[in-house]
Design an enzyme around this catalytic site. Structure first.
Site: not given
Ligand code: AMP
Length: 226
Positions: A13, A88, A127, A162, A174
């Site tokens: 994405k 989300r 990644r 990460r 996740r």
């Molecule tokens: P990502 O980089 O999109 O994988 O997000 C990393 C982490 O950030 C996620 O696993 C959540 O802990 C937090 N996070 C990202 N987007 C959201 C969201 N819309 N609502 C709540 N937590 C979020």
């Protein structure tokens, strides 16, 4: 142009989002990036969010929803935005919809990238993040975007991982949230699909097969964006 980009973690994405951002000249707003930036700057928000993120849980809606609604009001979003990582869950989708309606803002496109969770998991573990630019794609398991040794393939910058990407339990959590069709991300996607059906194709829904290589997925995306 106001766009939402859905896809399980590891579906590519972020990489494809960069293409959409260029095409429409709109900011790519990634919730996860905002949180990680706050964590590295050790802000109060970052301190609050870190534990949730490390465990692969959602940061509570009471923190995330106002943060994003506020971000959408910034000047760079006047001509539109690409939102990635939000909503989300179903509550976030409903709250976003309510806020947009209140401001008279139209949601134009919802993109859903589809990928099997095991493939996505492998991609997550490979990644690598460029310290200079989050939109420089690097993955040690994908030939098309393999790093140059241990450096970024785009700019030669240092790469990092990460912590939540190297922890299988956090990845599974996740993905469980993503594929939850009761209250999770799949429920949010279905919310927009229903809305699109009710509103005669608005927002436009674009389904994207995340399995092919980066360039093939980009070609499909560009063709479907029209
Ligand atoms: P990502 O980089 O999109 O994988 O997000 C990393 C982490 O950030 C996620 O696993 C959540 O802990 C937090 N996070 C990202 N987007 C959201 C969201 N819309 N609502 C709540 N937590 C979020």
């Amino acid at each position: 142009m106001n766009i939402l980009f859905f896809g399980p973690n590891g579906s590519g994405k972020g990489t494809q989002g960069a293409i959409v951002k260029e095409k429409f000249n709109i900011p790519h707003i990634e919730t996860g990036v905002i949180f990680r930036d706050n964590i590295s700057r050790r802000t109060d928000l970052g301190k609050e969010a870190k534990g949730y993120i490390d465990r692969g849980e959602l940061v509570p809606d009471s923190i995330t929803i106002p943060m994003i609604l506020d971000r959408l009001k910034a000047d760079d979003g006047k001509n539109g935005w690409l939102l990635d990582g939000f909503p989300r869950n179903l509550t976030q989708a409903q709250e976003l919809d309510k806020a947009l309606k209140k401001e008279g803002i139209n949601l134009d496109i919802v993109i859903e990238m589809m990928l099997d969770r095991q493939i996505a998991k492998n991609r997550i573990m490979g990644r690598r993040l460029c310290v200079n630019d989050n939109n420089h794609p690097n993955n040690i398991f994908i030939d098309a975007i393999k790093p140059d040794g241990d450096k970024c393939r785009v700019c030669g910058g240092d790469l990092k991982t990460r912590s939540d990407d190297q922890d299988e339990a956090a990845i599974d959590k996740r993905h469980n949230i993503y594929y939850d069709s009761e209250t999770g991300t799949t429920a949010a996607i279905n919310y927009y699909k229903d809305l699109s059906t009710k509103q005669e194709g608005s927002p436009k829904i674009i389904d994207l097969d995340g399995r092919p290589g980066v360039q093939e997925v980009t070609a499909e995306l560009v063709a479907k964006l029209g």
